[in-house]
Write a protein that holds these residues in place. Structure first.
Motif, mmCIF file in Angstrom:
data_model
loop_
_atom_site.group_PDB
_atom_site.id
_atom_site.type_symbol
_atom_site.label_atom_id
_atom_site.label_comp_id
_atom_site.label_asym_id
_atom_site.label_seq_id
_atom_site.Cartn_x
_atom_site.Cartn_y
_atom_site.Cartn_z
ATOM 1 N N LEU A 36 26.479 50.139 76.615
ATOM 2 C CA LEU A 36 26.062 50.283 75.546
ATOM 3 C C LEU A 36 27.141 49.508 74.547
ATOM 4 O O LEU A 36 28.754 48.893 75.333
ATOM 5 C CB LEU A 36 27.942 52.260 75.775
ATOM 6 N N ALA A 37 27.147 49.060 73.711
ATOM 7 C CA ALA A 37 28.477 48.374 72.851
ATOM 8 C C ALA A 37 27.960 49.332 71.205
ATOM 9 O O ALA A 37 27.016 49.416 71.200
ATOM 10 C CB ALA A 37 28.249 46.969 72.580
ATOM 11 N N VAL A 38 29.101 48.596 70.802
ATOM 12 C CA VAL A 38 28.799 49.293 69.008
ATOM 13 C C VAL A 38 29.698 48.099 68.124
ATOM 14 O O VAL A 38 30.211 46.912 68.048
ATOM 15 C CB VAL A 38 30.252 50.646 68.863
ATOM 16 N N SER A 39 28.684 47.930 66.922
ATOM 17 C CA SER A 39 28.882 46.626 65.801
ATOM 18 C C SER A 39 30.305 47.315 64.888
ATOM 19 O O SER A 39 30.416 48.748 64.863
ATOM 20 C CB SER A 39 28.385 46.501 65.313
ATOM 21 N N ARG A 40 30.722 46.485 64.295
ATOM 22 C CA ARG A 40 31.701 47.207 63.242
ATOM 23 C C ARG A 40 31.328 47.728 61.878
ATOM 24 O O ARG A 40 32.199 49.244 61.475
ATOM 25 C CB ARG A 40 32.630 46.196 62.350
ATOM 26 N N GLU A 41 30.510 47.848 61.977
ATOM 27 C CA GLU A 41 29.648 48.512 60.892
ATOM 28 C C GLU A 41 28.878 49.854 61.344
ATOM 29 O O GLU A 41 28.036 50.616 60.607
ATOM 30 C CB GLU A 41 28.222 48.135 60.356
ATOM 31 N N GLY A 42 29.120 50.070 63.172
ATOM 32 C CA GLY A 42 28.794 51.350 64.064
ATOM 33 C C GLY A 42 27.020 51.115 63.724
ATOM 34 O O GLY A 42 26.636 52.737 64.475
ATOM 35 N N ASP A 43 26.631 49.871 63.963
ATOM 36 C CA ASP A 43 25.466 50.223 64.255
ATOM 37 C C ASP A 43 25.369 49.810 65.975
ATOM 38 O O ASP A 43 26.338 49.355 66.558
ATOM 39 C CB ASP A 43 24.448 48.893 63.640
ATOM 40 N N VAL A 44 25.017 50.168 66.908
ATOM 41 C CA VAL A 44 25.315 50.596 68.287
ATOM 42 C C VAL A 44 23.978 49.732 69.038
ATOM 43 O O VAL A 44 22.204 49.796 68.487
ATOM 44 C CB VAL A 44 24.648 52.032 69.303
ATOM 45 N N VAL A 45 24.298 49.045 69.875
ATOM 46 C CA VAL A 45 23.071 47.896 70.591
ATOM 47 C C VAL A 45 23.599 48.805 72.467
ATOM 48 O O VAL A 45 24.633 49.455 72.509
ATOM 49 C CB VAL A 45 24.106 47.040 71.362
ATOM 50 N N ALA A 46 22.156 49.292 72.962
ATOM 51 C CA ALA A 46 22.279 49.922 73.905
ATOM 52 C C ALA A 46 21.323 49.316 75.237
ATOM 53 O O ALA A 46 19.710 48.635 74.274
ATOM 54 C CB ALA A 46 21.806 51.362 73.854
#
Length: 300
Positions: A137-147
Motif C-alpha cells: 500500500l502507498a498513498v500520494s500527497r493528493e490522497g490517491d491510494v496505490v494498492a
C-alpha cells in the motif's frame, strides 16, 4: 476510531530526529535520534501504549499509529485529539505521505484514505473500492491510494475511480514520492518505475530480475542506484540502474520488512525494532551504500 496527538519536539526526545519506528518489544513508537552512522533509538513516545504498527512521513512529522484502541494521528503540532468516524478495525497496513494517509484492514476488506492529517478540520476516513486482498500500500500527497494485489497494481482515486496501472503477478513492495512510483513484482522479479508528473503515464522497467521476495524498494537521491530489500535471503541487493549491474549484496542481521524513508535524503529504515536489531539503509553516497545498526539509548 482515529485520534490525533502531538509528537514531542526534537529537543524533548534527544537531538535531531531521523524518523520514528515501532518497537514491538515494548509495543511503542520510538524516535531514531542523531545522524546516520551515529544514531540511537530513543525513549518511547507517550502515545497511549499497545502499538501494533505505524507509518510516518518523517520530513513532515506526521504519522498514523495503530493502537489496541484505534488509530492515532500523530502530528508535529499541538491540539486536542481529533477523531475520524468510520475507520476500519484491525488495521493491517498504513501509509502516510504529507497530509494524506491510507489504511487497509484485511478482516474488513477495506481500503480507506484520510486527508488533512496536519490540519485542524475534522477528519473522516473514506472508503475506496478494494480491488482484492492488498499485498502492499502507498498513498500520494493528493490522497490517491496505490494498492498492489495479485494480478496488478491499482490506483484508487479519491473520486472513487479505480485504474489498473500495470499487470503484476505478485506485487509486494511500493514506494512513492512527488516525482515517481516504484513497485516490485516478486512473482516475476521485476522492478518498475512510473512517472508521477502526469499520473503514472510514463513507465519503464528498471530491473528485469531481482530474484527473491522483495519487502521494500528505494532509490538513491540521484536515481543512480536501486535497492531491493529481500526478506527471504535477509539481504539488500544494490543495482546500478543505468548499467543494470548488480553492484552489491549486503547481508543483514535481521529480515527486512520495508524501506521506510527517513528524514535524511537517501536513508531508509529496513525493519522495526524490538525483536531484532533496527537497521538503516544509507544510499546518500552512491559510491558507498551501507547498512547501519541503530542501538537503543541507555537509560540514565
Amino acid at each position: 476510531m482515529i485520534l490525533a496527538a502531538a509528537i514531542p519536539a526534537a529537543a524533548a526526545i534527544g537531538g535531531p530526529v531521523q524518523g520514528f519506528v515501532v518497537d514491538h518489544g515494548s509495543r511503542s513508537v520510538r524516535p531514531v535520534n542523531g545522524l546516520p552512522g551515529a544514531s540511537l533509538l530513543g525513549e518511547s513516545l507517550e502515545l497511549g501504549g499497545g502499538v501494533h504498527r505505524a507509518a510516518f512521513d518523517a520530513a513532515r512529522g506526521l504519522g498514523l499509529v495503530a493502537l489496541d484502541s484505534g488509530v492515532l494521528v500523530a502530528t508535529g503540532g499541538s491540539g486536542a485529539p481529533r477523531m475520524v468516524e468510520g475507520a476500519a478495525p484491525e488495521v493491517d497496513m498504513l501509509a502516510v505521505n504529507g497530509n494524506a494517509g491510507a489504511l487497509y484492514s484485511r478482516a474488513a476488506g477495506r481500503v480507506q484514505v484520510v486527508q488533512g492529517l496536519g490540519g485542524s478540520l475534522p477528519l473522516r476516513a473514506a472508503d475506496l473500492p478494494a480491488p482484492g486482498a492488498v499485498l502492499c500500500l502507498a498513498v500520494s500527497r493528493e490522497g490517491d491510494v496505490v494498492a498492489g494485489v495479485e494480478g496488478g497494481v491499482y490506483l484508487l482515486r479519491t473520486t472513487g475511480q479505480t485504474e489498473l496501472l500495470a499487470e503484476a503477478v505478485r506485487p509486494t513492495a511500493l514506494a512513492i514520492d512527488d516525482l515517481s512510483l516504484l513497485w516490485a513484482d516478486s512473482g516475476t522479479g521485476e522492478v518498475w518505475k512510473a512517472d508521477a508528473v502526469k499520473p503514472f503515464a510514463v513507465r519503464r522497467l528498471l530491473i528485469a530480475h531481482v530474484g527473491g521476495e522483495v519487502a521494500g524498494v528505494a532509490m538513491s537521491p540521484d536515481g543512480a542506484l536501486l535497492a531491493a530489500a529481500l526478506s527471504d535471503t535477509r539481504s539488500v541487493a544494490i543495482w546500478n540502474v543505468a548499467s543494470q549491474v548488480r553492484e552489491a549484496d549486503i547481508e543483514l542481521m535481521a529480515a527486512p520488512t520495508r524501506c521506510q524513508r527517513m528524514d535524511t535524503a537517501g536513508v531508509f529504515a529496513l525493519n522495526e525494532a524490538g525483536t531484532e536489531p533496527l537497521l538503516l539503509l544509507d544510499l546518500s553516497d552512491r559510491s558507498m551504500p551501507r547498512v547501519l545498526f541503530v542501538p537503543m539509548k541507555e537509560k540514565e
